[in-house]
Structure formats: C-alpha cells, structure tokens
Design an enzyme around this catalytic site. Structure first.
Site, PDB file in Angstrom:
ATOM      1  CD  GLN A 152      -1.263   0.105   3.699  1.00  0.00           C
ATOM      2  OE1 GLN A 152      -1.654  -0.977   4.098  1.00  0.00           O
ATOM      3  NE2 GLN A 152      -1.656   1.257   4.240  1.00  0.00           N
ATOM      4  CB  CYS A 158      -4.811  -1.014   5.625  1.00  0.00           C
ATOM      5  SG  CYS A 158      -5.813  -0.204   6.891  1.00  0.00           S
ATOM      6  CG  HIS A 292      -3.047  -2.578   9.544  1.00  0.00           C
ATOM      7  ND1 HIS A 292      -2.956  -1.810   8.414  1.00  0.00           N
ATOM      8  CD2 HIS A 292      -2.376  -3.734   9.262  1.00  0.00           C
ATOM      9  CE1 HIS A 292      -2.243  -2.448   7.500  1.00  0.00           C
ATOM     10  NE2 HIS A 292      -1.884  -3.612   7.997  1.00  0.00           N
TER      11      HIS A 292
END
Length: 345
Positions: A152, A158, A292
């Site tokens: 990424q 994410c 995340h």
C-alpha cells in the site's frame, strides 16, 4: 607493582598505592567510553548497511542524523526483544526501522472503525457450518485463491487492500479464475460511501461501493499509485451481490467463514507489528485498539499452538514473506472484533 610498593617508605608507598588506584579507575573509565564509542560506530555501520539494503537516502545530513537516532532506538528494541527469548515470534530491522511508531501508523495503516452506513445482507451465512476433518487447516494460497503480496505504500488505505483481497478470493472460489483487482479504483471512488482515501476507511464501505457500482475492474486497467485521485469510469470485471459481518469477538464463527473464503479483518497493529520478522504473534504482545486491516486467508496449528494466517500489504520483505501468523483463540490483536466478507451469488 605490589612488591615494588612494599619496598618503599610508608609515605611513598601510600602515594604509589593511591596513584595505582586512580590509574586503574581511569583505565576503566577509558574502556567504558571506548566501548560506548565503538557501539555507536557499530550502529552507524549497521545503519549504512540497512540504507544500502533498502535503497534509503536522506535529503541532508541533519535528516540522516535524525533518522539514525530513530533507527538506533528501533534496533535496540528489536535486539532486546529477540534476546529475551520468551516469544513465539521474532522482530527484524526491516524497511520501517528508521520510522517512529507514530509516523509508521499514520502512513501504513488506515482502518477507521466508523459506523457502517451500508445495507449489509442480513444474518451470517456460515452460522451452522461445522468444520470438517479437511478444514482443520486452511490455506487459501495453496488453493489458488490469493494473489501475490501487494504494497500500500505511504497511503492509509489498508481497508481497500483488505476488501479487494477478500473479493479476489471469493471470485476465484466461485469462478476458478484468480484475477488481480484494483485497489486504486476503490481508493478513488468510494468516498461517497464513507471512506476517506489515504486518510482511512472501512472494508464494509468498500464492499458497499463495489455493490452499488456494479463491480470492480482489474488492477491492470486501474493501477495503484499510492495516492488518491479522481474517480475514473471503468468497465467492471468482477461483481459481488453483497457483504456480511462475522459475529463480533467470535473466533469460532470467524474460522467457519475463513474455512469457506478469505475474510477481511481489522487488527491492532502495534510496534511489534511494525518490526515483525516472523513466527507467531501472541495475544499478550498486542492490544485491541483497531487501526489496521488485513485479510485472513487461512488458519492452522503449529507446535500445538493455533494461529490465523494473515495476508498483509506492506510488501513481501515484511514478516514471513508478507504474511503473519497470529495466535488464534485468544482474541489476539482484536482479530475477531470487526471481520466481514463479500458475498457472491
């Protein structure tokens, strides 16, 4: 020295003894200082080797000096953790070793636990699933349902990678074809569905966009550039009919889902994640502050310990070839707190 002092008059002998003590103390101080200097020089050499390995350059000497201080602190953290010998995983001075944890989190994560405004499909389709004998270990990579590890970069999206990996998986399971899909399309185009580009987002909102858009295109048609741009009109290649959430904090339910398809999951990516080098991350080494998103692509047992197999998107040099094994059955890193998956008819 002792026999020489003993043969001198008392006053001179005392003076010589004091001189010997002071000399010894001074030598000890010198040795300590020399060791400290050698340690810093050795660390500088280690930093230079690391810079060469990862192709890192800095704009000027001041920036290099600042980054060296960060690298030195992270290297000490890694070395101390590994030397303790009390963990099922190990850390590494990887490509993130010259970044503070706050910098790292700001640039390489991006999950936002925002309210889901989409219209999820009701229920949980795997509610009554019982794992068969051949589902005690699952690895969707071996079944051809997982694309290569992606990166990424310094964009907090994410959530897009997690959602897209789950769609790539279910598409391969349903059609037999593994197609690499476009995170950039989701990054650029799902802001109306609640996501915030490189500033963060939610996998469910990505699924919602793809449902409403009538699908998602291939990566080659809409390649990733690690920054948000204008939404482009492209021909969808893969469609989904909806999405569902896995019951919260239920790892048995999560296993039932992962046994049937890759699943998007949110986690607490703490400093141990930043420097993770391999092995099994355990529940006592991370919390439940979700920040995340990754993709659960399997699970299994190693040395009597159950684990989740997680696909990350920080490149293949991170962790175990871009993957992490995370302790299963202990709520590690909040892995079952916010999990969801796409549905394809």
């Amino acid at each position: 020295m002792a026999s020489y002092i003993a043969n001198k008059p008392p006053i001179m002998a005392a003076a010589l003894t004091l001189l010997a003590v002071l000399t010894a103390a001074n030598c000890i101080f010198c040795t300590t200082a020399a060791s400290r200097d050698y340690g810093e020089e050795a660390m500088k050499a280690r930093h230079e080797e690391w810079m060469a390995e990862y192709g890192r350059t800095y704009k000027d000497a001041a920036e290099k000096a600042r980054r060296f201080q960060v690298f030195m602190a992270n290297a000490a953290f890694v070395d101390s953790s590994n030397a303790a010998g009390d963990k099922k995983y190990h850390l590494a001075t990887n490509e993130f070793a010259d970044m503070t944890y706050d910098e790292f989190i700001a640039r390489y994560t991006g999950f936002i636990p925002m309210p889901d405004t989409g219209k999820k499909m009701p229920g949980f389709k795997y509610e009554n699933v019982t794992l068969s004998d051949d589902q005690q270990t699952v690895d969707w990579r071996k079944k051809g349902a997982v694309t290569g590890v992606k990166n990424q970069g310094q964009c907090g999206c994410c959530w897009a990678f997690s959602a897209v990996a789950a769609i790539e998986g279910i598409n391969q399971i349903k059609t037999g074809k593994l197609v690499t899909l476009s995170e950039q399309q989701v990054l650029d185009c799902s802001t109306n569905d609640g996501n915030q580009g490189c500033q963060g987002g939610l996998m469910d909102n990505a699924f919602k966009y793809i449902v409403n858009n009538g699908g998602i295109t291939r990566n080659e048609s809409y390649p990733y550039v690690a920054r948000q741009g204008m939404c482009k009109s492209v021909q969808p290649m893969v469609t989904i009919s909806g999405y569902q959430d896995v019951p919260n904090n239920d790892e048995t339910a999560l296993a039932a889902a992962v046994a049937n398809q890759p699943v998007s999951v949110a986690v607490d990516a703490n400093r141990n994640w930043q420097m993770y080098g391999g092995g099994m991350m355990t529940a006592d080494r991370c919390g439940t502050k979700l920040n995340h998103a990754v993709t659960a692509v399997g699970y299994g047992t190693e040395n009597g310990n159950q684990y989740w197999l997680l696909k990350n998107q920080w490149g293949s040099q991170w962790g175990d070839g871009g993957y992490m094994k995370l302790q299963r059955g202990a709520g590690a890193c909040g892995v079952a707190m916010k999990a969801s998956y796409p549905v394809m008819n």
